[in-house]
Design a protein around this motif. Structure first.
Motif, PDB file in Angstrom:
ATOM      1  N   GLY A 164      -5.101   9.480  -0.727  1.00 37.12           N
ATOM      2  CA  GLY A 164      -5.665   9.993  -1.970  1.00 37.12           C
ATOM      3  C   GLY A 164      -4.967  11.228  -2.502  1.00 37.12           C
TER       4      GLY A 164
ATOM      5  N   CYS B  59       1.070  -0.752   0.454  1.00 43.28           N
ATOM      6  CA  CYS B  59       0.043   0.209   0.879  1.00 43.28           C
ATOM      7  C   CYS B  59      -1.272  -0.511   1.124  1.00 43.28           C
TER       8      CYS B  59
ATOM      9  N   CYS C   9      -5.702   1.594  -2.838  1.00 42.99           N
ATOM     10  CA  CYS C   9      -4.913   0.389  -3.122  1.00 42.99           C
ATOM     11  C   CYS C   9      -5.693  -0.855  -2.693  1.00 42.99           C
TER      12      CYS C   9
ATOM     13  N   CYS D 178      -1.037   5.031   3.019  1.00 41.45           N
ATOM     14  CA  CYS D 178      -0.946   5.677   1.686  1.00 41.45           C
ATOM     15  C   CYS D 178       0.457   6.170   1.328  1.00 41.45           C
ATOM     16  N   LEU D 179       0.924   5.720   0.184  1.00 36.95           N
ATOM     17  CA  LEU D 179       2.278   6.022  -0.271  1.00 36.95           C
ATOM     18  C   LEU D 179       2.327   7.164  -1.281  1.00 36.95           C
ATOM     19  N   GLY D 180       1.146   7.674  -1.659  1.00 31.14           N
ATOM     20  CA  GLY D 180       1.126   8.759  -2.642  1.00 31.14           C
ATOM     21  C   GLY D 180       1.179   8.284  -4.083  1.00 31.14           C
ATOM     22  N   TRP D 181       0.715   7.059  -4.334  1.00 29.34           N
ATOM     23  CA  TRP D 181       0.622   6.532  -5.699  1.00 29.34           C
ATOM     24  C   TRP D 181      -0.783   5.992  -5.965  1.00 29.34           C
ATOM     25  N   CYS D 182      -1.775   6.617  -5.312  1.00 29.01           N
ATOM     26  CA  CYS D 182      -3.137   6.090  -5.310  1.00 29.01           C
ATOM     27  C   CYS D 182      -3.715   5.912  -6.719  1.00 29.01           C
TER      28      CYS D 182
ATOM     29  N   ALA E 282       0.181  -0.164  -4.709  1.00 33.58           N
ATOM     30  CA  ALA E 282       1.553   0.332  -4.698  1.00 33.58           C
ATOM     31  C   ALA E 282       2.314  -0.219  -3.500  1.00 33.58           C
TER      32      ALA E 282
ATOM     33  N   THR F 287      -4.022   1.385   2.279  1.00 36.54           N
ATOM     34  CA  THR F 287      -5.059   2.420   2.363  1.00 36.54           C
ATOM     35  C   THR F 287      -6.072   2.238   1.220  1.00 36.54           C
TER      36      THR F 287
HETATM   37  S1  FES Z   1      -3.964   4.523  -1.213  1.00 39.66           S
HETATM   38 FE1  FES Z   1      -2.239   3.329  -1.711  1.00 39.66          FE
HETATM   39  S2  FES Z   1      -0.845   4.805  -2.451  1.00 39.66           S
HETATM   40 FE2  FES Z   1      -2.510   6.035  -1.773  1.00 39.66          FE
END
Ligand code: FES
Ligand SMILES: Cc1cc2nc3c(=O)[nH]c(=O)nc-3n(C[C@H](O)[C@H](O)[C@H](O)COP(=O)(O)O)c2cc1C
Ligand code: SF4
Lengths: 154, 388
Positions: free
Chosen positions: B81, A78, A83, A119-123, A128, A80
């Motif tokens: 997020g 990730c 991360c 973004c993988l949903g583990w922010c 992640a 985003t």
């Molecule tokens: S920013 Fe990396 S999992 Fe959401």
């Protein structure tokens, strides 16, 4: 690929031959063969009675439907914001050093591909990554060493 | 101060019955009108971000005559997020399936789908096992509504409802023109209700508590509680269920690290609120709405880097179908880089701001339309950081 048409028949029997079966079939091929070859996509078009352009158009839209050869294990880190803030660069560097490839590349033994993703949903536990469908979070250099050493033996 | 403080709630994840699918069974015995009235009275608004009143969506779809109708649960959760839908699906999937089933009853649909983002593929087998249990119970209750899970494949835009239909139909995830709306023409061009994962769980909460008790949570414009995904510079990142309508300064007191410079409310497509505005900002539909994403930045962070990261995100995730968004995202990104490098004067930022404003008006879907939210709120509030 001979085994491709077999696989497509199998997937079409399972998911149907409607246009709406296309995504599950494409996903099934990627799961088994790591990527979608041109012949494979043409075969899918024939099996579902679609134009090849329709199949290519759909396949190329999705970032997880790879149309280039990929390794057995596709690592998607990730990139985003959260991360990134929590050390994604170090994670990428560690992976590049261990696997001796850059982001976007595949190891010569076709075992690993290293990619970045959104973004993988583990922010809350970043950084992640996914290895195929398995998520890993709270990554550190040590953790990466353990995880990759484990996958190397798989 | 008491009603000013943050109220933690434990309804969404709380177990409320040892008997599987009890509330579903009880609700199925009620009339559609009574169910719809409860949801209407509760004031429930969609939890996917846009906040459309759920009862109206269901009512319009119920009133459209069609042999086939669909219920779709949007589990594409891709907003940076946000990770609350994952948590809900891991912990209380039965509440989600029950909410979908009740929707099926109310609108007259026999078929539901869950569109699960490809990044959550690891949950698929467990969810399918849970679905088997649901189907057993539905059968026992003599209720004809089946649910199937479809996977996405790594495309944020497929969370937009019409792009999601296109994707499920086997196409590229390109948003459609609206109208027609899903209530008359959704999946397979049939009347469709599409709701967020959390919205369906809220329906179950209302079925259990009744609208009056549900309404006691939150404020007039933002009823109920909400699951927040808290990340960034916080000592306690994670999932929190809080009442809607809370002031942002209280939130920061509780979740910040003592040095909070800004909070991004609602993800990359939401708004950046700087410290000086914490006090006057309310989290909810009357203030700054959010699908649940709360990203906290402390003073060590460069807001230029934050904006750069968001713009890269949008540029990659834009479906590319319409020019304002495809070209606009590229130009905004190039533009801030040029200003930062000193290749363009600071005044160029005003031109970029105008560009983002025109994207708001001319882009075809919510992705392109909302780029201006983070762009202008970051550039306006942190102009020096964009330049130096
Ligand atoms: S920013 Fe990396 S999992 Fe959401
Ligand atoms: C670019 C974009 C992405 C979206 N992603 C999601 C998503 O991941 N999950 C979601 O529930 N809604 C998402 N939405 C909103 C949906 O289009 C739709 O409004 C929502 O699913 C309706 O459910 P609700 O009324 O329960 O909120 C997105 C919208 C846009 C424009
Ligand atoms: S606004 Fe962006 S994402 Fe939406 S349709 Fe246009 S190009 Fe696609």
């Amino acid at each position: 690929m001979a085994e491709c048409s077999e696989l497509i028949k199998e997937l079409a029997n399972k998911y149907g031959r409607e246009r709406s079966s296309l995504l599950p079939i494409l996903q099934g091929v990627v799961e088994r063969q790591n990527f979608l070859s041109d012949t494979c996509m043409t075969d899918i078009a024939k099996e579902l009675d679609l134009s090849a352009a329709q199949v290519f158009g759909t396949a190329t839209f999705y970032s997880f439907l790879d149309t280039e050869p990929r390794g057995k294990f596709v690592i998607r880190v990730c990139k985003t914001i959260t991360c990134d803030m929590h050390g994604k660069k170090t994670i990428i560097q560690t992976l590049e050093d261990m696997l001796k490839i850059k982001v976007g590349e595949t190891t010569p033994n076709k075992k690993f591909t290293l990619l970045e993703t959104n973004c993988l949903g583990w922010c809350h536990e970043g950084p992640a990554m996914l290895i195929n469908e398995i998520p890993f979070s709270g990554l550190t250099t040590e953790k990466i060493h353990d995880i990759i050493s484990d996958y190397i033996t798989k | 101060m008491s009603d000013q403080s943050l109220k933690r709630v434990d309804l969404i994840f709380g177990e409320y019955s040892n008997v599987k699918y009890k509330i579903l069974a009880d609700t199925l015995a009620r009339t559609n009108d009574a169910i719809l009235k409860d949801i209407l009275d509760s004031g429930l608004r969609g939890r996917g971000g846009a906040g459309f009143p759920t009862a109206m969506k269901w009512k319009y779809t119920a009133e459209t005559t069609s042999e086939e109708k669909y219920v779709i649960c949007n589990a594409d959760e891709g907003e940076p997020g946000t990770f609350k839908d994952r948590e809900i699906l891991l912990r209380v999937p039965r509440k989600v399936f029950s909410g979908m089933a009740i929707c099926g009853k109310v609108i007259g649909s026999k078929k539901g789908y869950m569109y699960l983002r490809g990044e959550y593929r690891f949950m698929l087998n467990d969810l399918n096992r849970e679905l088997d249990i649901y189907h057993e119970h539905a059968k026992k209750l003599g209720f004809d509504f089946t649910i199937e899970i479809r996977l996405g494949s790594g495309a944020y835009i497929c969370g937009e409802e019409s792009a999601l239909f296109e994707s499920m139909e086997g196409g590229r995830g390109e948003p459609r023109n609206k109208p027609p709306y899903p209530t008359t023409s959704g999946f397979m061009k049939k009347p469709t209700v599409i709701n967020n994962v959390e919205t369906f769980v809220n329906v179950m909460m209302i079925m259990r508590l009744g609208p009056d008790q549900y309404k006691k949570l939150g404020t007039t414009d933002s009823r109920g509680s909400k699951v927040f995904s808290v990340s960034g510079d916080t000592p306690i990142p994670g999932i929190y269920e809080l009442e809607l309508g809370m002031p942002l300064d209280r939130f920061v007191d509780e979740f910040g690290d003592g040095d909070t410079k800004a909070v991004q409310v609602g993800g990359a497509s939401g708004f950046c609120v700087p410290r000086k505005k914490f006090k006057d900002t309310v989290i909810g539909f009357e203030g700054v709405p959010t699908g649940g994403s709360m990203m906290i930045f402390n003073s060590s962070r460069s807001m230029y880097n934050v904006l750069h990261n968001y713009l890269e995100f949008f540029q990659e995730e834009s479906c590319g179908q319409c020019t304002p968004c495809r070209v606009g995202c590229q130009q905004l990104l190039k533009g801030i880089v040029a200003v930062k490098k000193g290749e363009k004067k600071a005044a160029y930022l005003d031109q970029l701001m105008k560009l983002s404003e025109s994207m708001k008006i001319t882009a075809k879907c919510g992705l392109g339309q909302s780029v201006a939210n983070s762009f202008s709120s970051i550039v306006n509030n942190f102009k020096e950081e964009m330049i130096y």
